[in-house]
Design an enzyme around this catalytic site. Structure first.
Site, PDB file in Angstrom:
ATOM      1  N   LYS A 155      60.216 -70.638 137.442  1.00 30.18           N
ATOM      2  CA  LYS A 155      60.359 -70.879 135.982  1.00 30.18           C
ATOM      3  C   LYS A 155      60.706 -69.510 134.899  1.00 30.18           C
ATOM      4  O   LYS A 155      61.645 -69.568 134.316  1.00 30.18           O
ATOM      5  CB  LYS A 155      59.154 -71.611 135.343  1.00 30.18           C
ATOM      6  N   ILE A 156      59.806 -68.625 135.347  1.00 24.74           N
ATOM      7  CA  ILE A 156      59.952 -67.548 134.454  1.00 24.74           C
ATOM      8  C   ILE A 156      61.435 -66.603 134.857  1.00 24.74           C
ATOM      9  O   ILE A 156      62.193 -66.329 134.031  1.00 24.74           O
ATOM     10  CB  ILE A 156      58.909 -66.352 134.581  1.00 24.74           C
ATOM     11  N   ASP A 175      64.743 -65.525 147.109  1.00 23.46           N
ATOM     12  CA  ASP A 175      63.685 -66.298 147.080  1.00 23.46           C
ATOM     13  C   ASP A 175      63.845 -67.004 148.697  1.00 23.46           C
ATOM     14  O   ASP A 175      64.748 -67.064 149.020  1.00 23.46           O
ATOM     15  CB  ASP A 175      64.066 -67.457 146.061  1.00 23.46           C
ATOM     16  N   CYS A 207      58.151 -62.732 141.938  1.00 23.95           N
ATOM     17  CA  CYS A 207      57.554 -63.526 143.274  1.00 23.95           C
ATOM     18  C   CYS A 207      55.946 -63.628 143.057  1.00 23.95           C
ATOM     19  O   CYS A 207      55.183 -62.718 142.551  1.00 23.95           O
ATOM     20  CB  CYS A 207      58.091 -63.037 144.428  1.00 23.95           C
ATOM     21  N   PRO A 208      55.278 -64.391 143.786  1.00 28.71           N
ATOM     22  CA  PRO A 208      53.865 -64.643 143.994  1.00 28.71           C
ATOM     23  C   PRO A 208      53.244 -63.539 144.942  1.00 28.71           C
ATOM     24  O   PRO A 208      54.229 -63.172 145.640  1.00 28.71           O
ATOM     25  CB  PRO A 208      53.437 -65.938 144.350  1.00 28.71           C
ATOM     26  N   THR A 234      56.566 -57.760 135.808  1.00 30.67           N
ATOM     27  CA  THR A 234      55.757 -58.498 135.119  1.00 30.67           C
ATOM     28  C   THR A 234      55.066 -59.642 136.126  1.00 30.67           C
ATOM     29  O   THR A 234      54.343 -60.435 135.490  1.00 30.67           O
ATOM     30  CB  THR A 234      56.593 -59.226 134.027  1.00 30.67           C
ATOM     31  N   ARG A 236      52.813 -59.185 139.535  1.00 32.94           N
ATOM     32  CA  ARG A 236      51.446 -58.853 140.045  1.00 32.94           C
ATOM     33  C   ARG A 236      51.522 -57.374 140.556  1.00 32.94           C
ATOM     34  O   ARG A 236      52.591 -57.020 140.899  1.00 32.94           O
ATOM     35  CB  ARG A 236      51.004 -59.852 141.540  1.00 32.94           C
ATOM     36  N   ASP A 260      53.883 -54.073 133.436  1.00 33.87           N
ATOM     37  CA  ASP A 260      52.959 -54.758 132.748  1.00 33.87           C
ATOM     38  C   ASP A 260      52.000 -55.183 133.566  1.00 33.87           C
ATOM     39  O   ASP A 260      50.658 -55.557 132.863  1.00 33.87           O
ATOM     40  CB  ASP A 260      53.651 -56.345 132.184  1.00 33.87           C
ATOM     41  N   GLU A 265      44.170 -52.433 138.067  1.00 36.93           N
ATOM     42  CA  GLU A 265      44.071 -52.646 136.537  1.00 36.93           C
ATOM     43  C   GLU A 265      42.954 -53.073 135.888  1.00 36.93           C
ATOM     44  O   GLU A 265      42.549 -53.109 134.781  1.00 36.93           O
ATOM     45  CB  GLU A 265      45.305 -53.432 135.964  1.00 36.93           C
ATOM     46  N   HIS A 297      49.286 -55.916 130.692  1.00 40.83           N
ATOM     47  CA  HIS A 297      49.218 -57.228 131.306  1.00 40.83           C
ATOM     48  C   HIS A 297      49.476 -58.229 129.950  1.00 40.83           C
ATOM     49  O   HIS A 297      48.875 -59.176 129.779  1.00 40.83           O
ATOM     50  CB  HIS A 297      48.146 -57.373 131.838  1.00 40.83           C
TER      51      HIS A 297
END
Length: 334
Positions: A155-156, A175, A207-208, A234, A236, A260, A265, A297
């Site tokens: 979505k992002i 993807d 991506c996750p 932005t 992980r 980010d 972190e 973040h």
């Protein structure tokens, strides 16, 4: 009797947004500034649910402690859940999350990082405040006609692609599960990772984090990239091997990086450390580059996103209370 919730890692903006939304639920929320850990487990005694964020700990020891204290629901006010031991939680409590809160917020922040790095906005800001109006060293490039490589097209990323298409950029994407209908509609091309690295002027990660994507950006992948590439993350922190990124910055292969997120972190992000020495040598090295922007973040951090996080979190709790299906439950994969 009001449903009791122990809320950890509470910041003023969390309290404000949750209190506003809670007017429609009337839960008894106790806010605690500290992160959930074994030393403050006692605060969960007599509560029905515990609400945590990305930097709280929910390992096996914590899960067992919560269960002994009678906690029946662990609710994450975020999308990620890599800080939760799902195996330990199985059969002891339900885990719910907020899978999406504002994809626009994150996509727009990614663009903000791109533009700031490209046009050296962060450097120009400090120069002009100091009375220096020289343009030397501030040259950027036209985004129009350049190629952006988008890794992960959820979505992002789809919102980001639409924004970048508005700049007149060419888009290549990767993807594991390509959305060819979207690609045809937007005029973008799915390709291999190697081709994406080869073609892209800007690479943005969406991506996750999985075993396969951990350290996706490393010394080998960086070598395959275009010279003077810009990297935006932005997603992980662990998608990037930070030492490899630093080497790429030092040898000028990477022209700029907008981060980010950062792989270590947890001890820094969301906290004010301005009166202390940063003893993470890798983070300190990153912050020393004038072509790197690190934000804490904060890509999600908009009024709309905070409202959506609070609303979804409290709706998750309501569904659990009423024995309704948990649409946002996190379960251990079979």
């Amino acid at each position: 009797m009001a449903y009791k919730i122990a809320f950890f890692g509470a910041k003023p903006y969390d309290i404000s947004s949750f209190d506003q939304v809670n007017k429609d639920f009337n839960y008894d929320i106790k806010y605690y500034k500290g992160h959930l850990n074994k030393n403050n487990l006692v605060l969960t005694q007599g509560t029905d649910a515990v609400c945590i964020f990305v930097n709280d700990t929910a390992d096996a020891e914590i899960i067992d402690g919560l269960a002994k204290n009678g906690v029946k629901l662990l609710t994450l006010r975020c999308a990620g859940y890599n800080n939760v031991d799902l195996a330990a939680a199985k059969g002891k409590m339900k885990i719910v999350r907020v899978p999406a809160y504002s994809p626009y917020a994150v996509a727009e922040h990614a663009v903000a990082l791109m533009l700031s790095l490209n046009r050296k906005i962060h450097r120009a800001y400090w120069r002009t405040r100091d009375g220096n109006f020289s343009l030397h060293g501030l040259m950027g490039f036209d985004m129009h006609g350049k190629t952006a490589g988008i890794i992960g097209t959820g979505k992002i990323a789809k919102i980001l692609i639409k924004i970048l298409k508005g700049f007149g950029m060419n888009i290549v994407a990767y993807d594991l599960y390509p959305d060819y209908a979207f690609a045809e509609e937007q005029g973008i091309t799915y390709t291999t990772l190697d081709e994406l690295y080869k073609q892209s002027d800007i690479i943005s990660l969406h991506c996750p984090l999985t075993d396969k994507t951990k350290y996706l950006i490393n010394d080998i992948s960086i070598c395959k990239m275009k010279d003077n590439v810009m990297i935006i993350n932005t997603g992980r922190g662990l998608l990037i091997h930070t030492n490899a990124l630093i080497e790429g910055l030092k040898n000028k292969k990477i022209a700029a990086a907008g981060l980010d997120v950062y792989e270590e972190e947890g001890d820094y992000f969301y906290e004010d450390k301005s009166d202390k020495i940063i003893d993470d040598d890798v983070l300190a090295r990153l912050l020393s580059f004038n072509n790197v922007i690190v934000t804490s973040h904060q890509a999600f951090f908009t009024k709309e996103a905070l409202h959506n996080i609070a609303e979804t979190t409290l709706l998750n709790i309501k569904a659990f209370m009423e024995n309704q299906p948990l649409a946002n439950e996190v379960v251990l994969p079979d």
